[in-house]
Design a protein around this motif. Structure first.
Motif, PDB file in Angstrom:
ATOM      1  N   ARG A 255       0.832  -1.214   0.000  1.00 33.17           N
ATOM      2  CA  ARG A 255       0.000   0.000   0.000  1.00 33.17           C
ATOM      3  C   ARG A 255       0.861   1.256   0.000  1.00 33.17           C
ATOM      4  NH1 ARG A 255      -5.247  -1.179   3.809  1.00 33.17           N
ATOM      5  NH2 ARG A 255      -5.775  -3.179   2.864  1.00 33.17           N
ATOM      6  N   GLY A 256       1.954   1.229   0.737  1.00 29.35           N
ATOM      7  CA  GLY A 256       2.874   2.363   0.728  1.00 29.35           C
ATOM      8  C   GLY A 256       3.513   2.555  -0.631  1.00 29.35           C
ATOM      9  N   GLY A 257       3.900   1.454  -1.271  1.00 32.28           N
ATOM     10  CA  GLY A 257       4.472   1.543  -2.618  1.00 32.28           C
ATOM     11  C   GLY A 257       3.475   2.066  -3.623  1.00 32.28           C
ATOM     12  N   ALA A 258       2.242   1.622  -3.513  1.00 28.78           N
ATOM     13  CA  ALA A 258       1.200   2.112  -4.416  1.00 28.78           C
ATOM     14  C   ALA A 258       0.959   3.605  -4.205  1.00 28.78           C
ATOM     15  CB  ALA A 258      -0.092   1.330  -4.201  1.00 28.78           C
ATOM     16  N   ALA A 259       0.981   4.041  -2.964  1.00 27.68           N
ATOM     17  CA  ALA A 259       0.796   5.465  -2.685  1.00 27.68           C
ATOM     18  C   ALA A 259       1.937   6.285  -3.273  1.00 27.68           C
ATOM     19  CB  ALA A 259       0.704   5.704  -1.179  1.00 27.68           C
ATOM     20  N   PHE A 260       3.160   5.764  -3.201  1.00 27.86           N
ATOM     21  CA  PHE A 260       4.307   6.470  -3.779  1.00 27.86           C
ATOM     22  C   PHE A 260       4.184   6.562  -5.294  1.00 27.86           C
ATOM     23  CE2 PHE A 260       8.570   6.486  -5.605  1.00 27.86           C
ATOM     24  CZ  PHE A 260       9.095   7.609  -5.003  1.00 27.86           C
ATOM     25  N   VAL A 261       3.818   5.440  -5.916  1.00 22.83           N
ATOM     26  CA  VAL A 261       3.714   5.391  -7.379  1.00 22.83           C
ATOM     27  C   VAL A 261       2.616   6.318  -7.886  1.00 22.83           C
ATOM     28  CG1 VAL A 261       3.059   3.861  -9.287  1.00 22.83           C
ATOM     29  CG2 VAL A 261       4.735   3.116  -7.615  1.00 22.83           C
ATOM     30  N   VAL A 262       1.554   6.466  -7.134  1.00 24.77           N
ATOM     31  CA  VAL A 262       0.444   7.319  -7.566  1.00 24.77           C
ATOM     32  C   VAL A 262       0.708   8.787  -7.236  1.00 24.77           C
ATOM     33  CG1 VAL A 262      -1.980   7.853  -7.121  1.00 24.77           C
ATOM     34  CG2 VAL A 262      -1.276   5.488  -7.452  1.00 24.77           C
ATOM     35  N   THR A 263       1.230   9.064  -6.058  1.00 26.59           N
ATOM     36  CA  THR A 263       1.352  10.437  -5.585  1.00 26.59           C
ATOM     37  C   THR A 263       2.469  11.223  -6.273  1.00 26.59           C
ATOM     38  OG1 THR A 263       0.581   9.680  -3.440  1.00 26.59           O
ATOM     39  CG2 THR A 263       1.557  11.843  -3.520  1.00 26.59           C
ATOM     40  N   THR A 264       3.611  10.590  -6.518  1.00 21.36           N
ATOM     41  CA  THR A 264       4.752  11.306  -7.092  1.00 21.36           C
ATOM     42  C   THR A 264       4.449  11.872  -8.479  1.00 21.36           C
ATOM     43  OG1 THR A 264       6.247   9.977  -5.771  1.00 21.36           O
ATOM     44  CG2 THR A 264       7.201  11.151  -7.626  1.00 21.36           C
ATOM     45  N   PRO A 265       3.931  11.062  -9.427  1.00 23.97           N
ATOM     46  CA  PRO A 265       3.612  11.650 -10.737  1.00 23.97           C
ATOM     47  C   PRO A 265       2.512  12.708 -10.658  1.00 23.97           C
ATOM     48  CG  PRO A 265       3.657   9.266 -10.898  1.00 23.97           C
ATOM     49  CD  PRO A 265       3.766   9.616  -9.460  1.00 23.97           C
ATOM     50  N   LEU A 266       1.553  12.523  -9.751  1.00 19.20           N
ATOM     51  CA  LEU A 266       0.507  13.523  -9.602  1.00 19.20           C
ATOM     52  C   LEU A 266       1.078  14.847  -9.106  1.00 19.20           C
ATOM     53  CD1 LEU A 266      -2.509  11.528  -8.143  1.00 19.20           C
ATOM     54  CD2 LEU A 266      -2.252  12.472 -10.430  1.00 19.20           C
ATOM     55  N   ALA A 267       2.038  14.785  -8.203  1.00 22.37           N
ATOM     56  CA  ALA A 267       2.670  16.018  -7.725  1.00 22.37           C
ATOM     57  C   ALA A 267       3.409  16.716  -8.865  1.00 22.37           C
ATOM     58  CB  ALA A 267       3.631  15.709  -6.580  1.00 22.37           C
ATOM     59  N   VAL A 268       4.099  15.934  -9.703  1.00 21.84           N
ATOM     60  CA  VAL A 268       4.802  16.526 -10.853  1.00 21.84           C
ATOM     61  C   VAL A 268       3.796  17.133 -11.834  1.00 21.84           C
ATOM     62  CG1 VAL A 268       6.259  16.010 -12.843  1.00 21.84           C
ATOM     63  CG2 VAL A 268       6.819  15.044 -10.614  1.00 21.84           C
ATOM     64  N   LEU A 269       2.696  16.423 -12.087  1.00 24.04           N
ATOM     65  CA  LEU A 269       1.680  16.946 -13.002  1.00 24.04           C
ATOM     66  C   LEU A 269       1.056  18.231 -12.479  1.00 24.04           C
ATOM     67  CD1 LEU A 269      -0.116  13.680 -14.164  1.00 24.04           C
ATOM     68  CD2 LEU A 269       1.277  15.212 -15.545  1.00 24.04           C
ATOM     69  N   LEU A 270       0.787  18.292 -11.185  1.00 22.06           N
ATOM     70  CA  LEU A 270       0.218  19.509 -10.609  1.00 22.06           C
ATOM     71  C   LEU A 270       1.200  20.672 -10.665  1.00 22.06           C
ATOM     72  CD1 LEU A 270      -1.724  18.092  -7.541  1.00 22.06           C
ATOM     73  CD2 LEU A 270      -2.683  19.095  -9.616  1.00 22.06           C
ATOM     74  N   MET A 271       2.478  20.376 -10.430  1.00 20.99           N
ATOM     75  CA  MET A 271       3.493  21.430 -10.535  1.00 20.99           C
ATOM     76  C   MET A 271       3.600  21.929 -11.976  1.00 20.99           C
ATOM     77  SD  MET A 271       6.597  20.067  -8.194  1.00 20.99           S
ATOM     78  CE  MET A 271       6.438  19.798  -6.452  1.00 20.99           C
ATOM     79  N   ASP A 272       3.531  21.003 -12.923  1.00 25.04           N
ATOM     80  CA  ASP A 272       3.599  21.386 -14.334  1.00 25.04           C
ATOM     81  C   ASP A 272       2.373  22.197 -14.731  1.00 25.04           C
ATOM     82  OD1 ASP A 272       4.676  21.485 -16.905  1.00 25.04           O
ATOM     83  OD2 ASP A 272       3.555  19.708 -17.523  1.00 25.04           O
ATOM     84  N   ALA A 273       1.200  21.799 -14.244  1.00 19.69           N
ATOM     85  CA  ALA A 273      -0.025  22.538 -14.557  1.00 19.69           C
ATOM     86  C   ALA A 273       0.002  23.943 -13.960  1.00 19.69           C
ATOM     87  CB  ALA A 273      -1.237  21.773 -14.041  1.00 19.69           C
ATOM     88  N   ALA A 274       0.684  24.079 -12.822  1.00 22.88           N
ATOM     89  CA  ALA A 274       0.797  25.394 -12.194  1.00 22.88           C
ATOM     90  C   ALA A 274       1.852  26.263 -12.875  1.00 22.88           C
ATOM     91  CB  ALA A 274       1.126  25.235 -10.722  1.00 22.88           C
ATOM     92  N   GLY A 275       2.561  25.699 -13.851  1.00 22.71           N
ATOM     93  CA  GLY A 275       3.551  26.467 -14.583  1.00 22.71           C
ATOM     94  C   GLY A 275       4.897  26.557 -13.897  1.00 22.71           C
ATOM     95  N   MET A 276       5.172  25.670 -12.992  1.00 20.88           N
ATOM     96  CA  MET A 276       6.440  25.732 -12.252  1.00 20.88           C
ATOM     97  C   MET A 276       7.633  25.280 -13.092  1.00 20.88           C
ATOM     98  SD  MET A 276       5.172  24.367  -8.585  1.00 20.88           S
ATOM     99  CE  MET A 276       5.841  25.442  -7.342  1.00 20.88           C
ATOM    100  N   PHE A 277       7.397  24.518 -14.141  1.00 22.68           N
ATOM    101  CA  PHE A 277       8.493  24.014 -14.946  1.00 22.68           C
ATOM    102  C   PHE A 277       8.780  24.888 -16.168  1.00 22.68           C
ATOM    103  CE2 PHE A 277       7.240  19.971 -12.861  1.00 22.68           C
ATOM    104  CZ  PHE A 277       8.459  19.694 -12.275  1.00 22.68           C
ATOM    105  N   THR A 278       7.985  25.914 -16.393  1.00 21.65           N
ATOM    106  CA  THR A 278       8.230  26.784 -17.542  1.00 21.65           C
ATOM    107  C   THR A 278       9.257  27.831 -17.181  1.00 21.65           C
ATOM    108  OG1 THR A 278       6.351  28.155 -16.888  1.00 21.65           O
ATOM    109  CG2 THR A 278       5.935  26.450 -18.521  1.00 21.65           C
ATOM    110  N   PRO A 279      10.213  28.083 -18.047  1.00 20.57           N
ATOM    111  CA  PRO A 279      11.213  29.117 -17.748  1.00 20.57           C
ATOM    112  C   PRO A 279      10.586  30.499 -17.695  1.00 20.57           C
ATOM    113  CG  PRO A 279      11.645  28.075 -19.878  1.00 20.57           C
ATOM    114  CD  PRO A 279      10.429  27.437 -19.298  1.00 20.57           C
ATOM    115  N   GLN A 280      11.110  31.335 -16.848  1.00 23.35           N
ATOM    116  CA  GLN A 280      10.533  32.679 -16.666  1.00 23.35           C
ATOM    117  C   GLN A 280      11.365  33.714 -17.354  1.00 23.35           C
ATOM    118  OE1 GLN A 280       8.315  33.477 -13.556  1.00 23.35           O
ATOM    119  NE2 GLN A 280       7.618  31.379 -13.521  1.00 23.35           N
TER     120      GLN A 280
END
Length: 67
Positions: free
Chosen positions: A42-67
């Motif tokens: 269950r911990g491994g599943a939570a890691f596998v699901v949560t990490t990409p979602l955090a990256v996707l949310l950061m990307d959607a917020a524009g954190m990865f675009t150069p300023q």
């Protein structure tokens, strides 16, 4: 700060978020009376699901675009 360094920092934060989610899921599963192997899965599943979602949310917020 360089773009590459910023991205590395943000991905490290996403990995830490995933790790915290994995630890919390494992501890809660263990407190719920499950076996060690089930808690680890269950911990491994939570890691596998949560990490990409955090990256996707950061990307959607524009954190990865150069300023």
């Amino acid at each position: 700060m360089s773009s590459l360094l910023t991205r590395a920092l943000l991905i490290s934060i996403a990995l830490l978020i995933g790790l915290v989610a994995a630890l919390a899921a494992g501890i809660l599963a263990r407190l719920g009376g499950t076996s060690y192997t089930d808690a680890v899965s269950r911990g491994g599943a939570a890691f596998v699901v949560t990490t990409p979602l955090a990256v996707l949310l950061m990307d959607a917020a524009g954190m990865f675009t150069p300023q």
